[in-house]
Design a protein around this motif. Sequence first.
Motif, short mmCIF file in Angstrom:
data_model
loop_
_atom_site.label_atom_id
_atom_site.label_comp_id
_atom_site.label_asym_id
_atom_site.label_seq_id
_atom_site.Cartn_x
_atom_site.Cartn_y
_atom_site.Cartn_z
N ASP A 9 38.48 60.26 -4.71
CA ASP A 9 37.59 59.66 -5.71
C ASP A 9 36.99 58.41 -5.09
O ASP A 9 37.70 57.43 -4.87
N GLN A 16 38.47 56.41 -15.66
CA GLN A 16 39.01 57.77 -15.73
C GLN A 16 40.44 57.83 -15.19
O GLN A 16 41.25 58.61 -15.67
N GLN A 19 42.53 55.40 -18.03
CA GLN A 19 42.55 55.95 -19.39
C GLN A 19 42.86 57.44 -19.42
O GLN A 19 43.34 57.95 -20.43
N GLY A 20 42.55 58.16 -18.34
CA GLY A 20 42.79 59.60 -18.31
C GLY A 20 44.08 59.98 -17.62
O GLY A 20 45.04 60.40 -18.25
N TRP A 21 44.11 59.79 -16.32
CA TRP A 21 45.24 60.28 -15.51
C TRP A 21 46.54 59.53 -15.77
O TRP A 21 47.60 60.14 -15.90
N ASN A 119 29.98 66.24 -9.90
CA ASN A 119 30.81 65.18 -9.32
C ASN A 119 31.21 65.48 -7.86
O ASN A 119 32.15 64.89 -7.37
N ILE A 144 37.67 66.26 -13.09
CA ILE A 144 37.42 64.83 -13.31
C ILE A 144 38.57 64.22 -14.10
O ILE A 144 39.12 63.20 -13.71
N LEU A 145 38.92 64.85 -15.21
CA LEU A 145 39.99 64.36 -16.07
C LEU A 145 41.10 65.40 -16.17
O LEU A 145 40.84 66.59 -16.00
N ASP A 148 40.47 68.53 -18.22
CA ASP A 148 39.44 69.46 -17.76
C ASP A 148 40.09 70.67 -17.10
O ASP A 148 41.19 70.58 -16.56
#
Length: 167
Positions: A9, A16, A19-21, A119, A144-145, A148
């Motif tokens: 990345d 991301q 807050q995501g991973w 991406n 990405i997240l 997904d």
Amino acid sequence: MPIVLVRIDDRLVHGQIVQGWLKILDVNIILVVSDIVTLDTMQQMLMTMAVPDNIKLDIKNLKNATNGITNGQYDKERVMILAVSPSDILYMIEAGADFKSVNVGGMHFISGKRQLLRNLCVNDNDVESLHKIHIKSVEIEGRILPEDEKKDIIPLIEKEYRSMHSR
């Protein structure tokens, strides 16, 4: 070594990731692998502020990160590895890092790259590195997240690889 996620990345630590991973992965260390960031105290400070207090941020250049991984420095930790480029991941694998899977989360467009997915923008060196990672039996998935769907990007990479070598 419980490496929970190896991710390419080019933005490294950002929303991301935090807050995501981090919300679904039980990691206690984020290992940022970047020769450039190790020389940029402002970027280091911004990344440190973005990472929750209960997670250690370890920023190392490619050589030192690779040595730490292959010498067992992280064996008792749960680690998320963030690297900017496929060539960095390939370097670590060729030096003995035992990665089973690599997540491609963000390789954005810059001059000299071509877009394969929203991406995923690559140059010839990226394609070569991803191809070499793939032939070492390492899964390469685009996502990405975490919520997904995993996308197998190997067909795209191999098509690019064949195209490059038929020029």
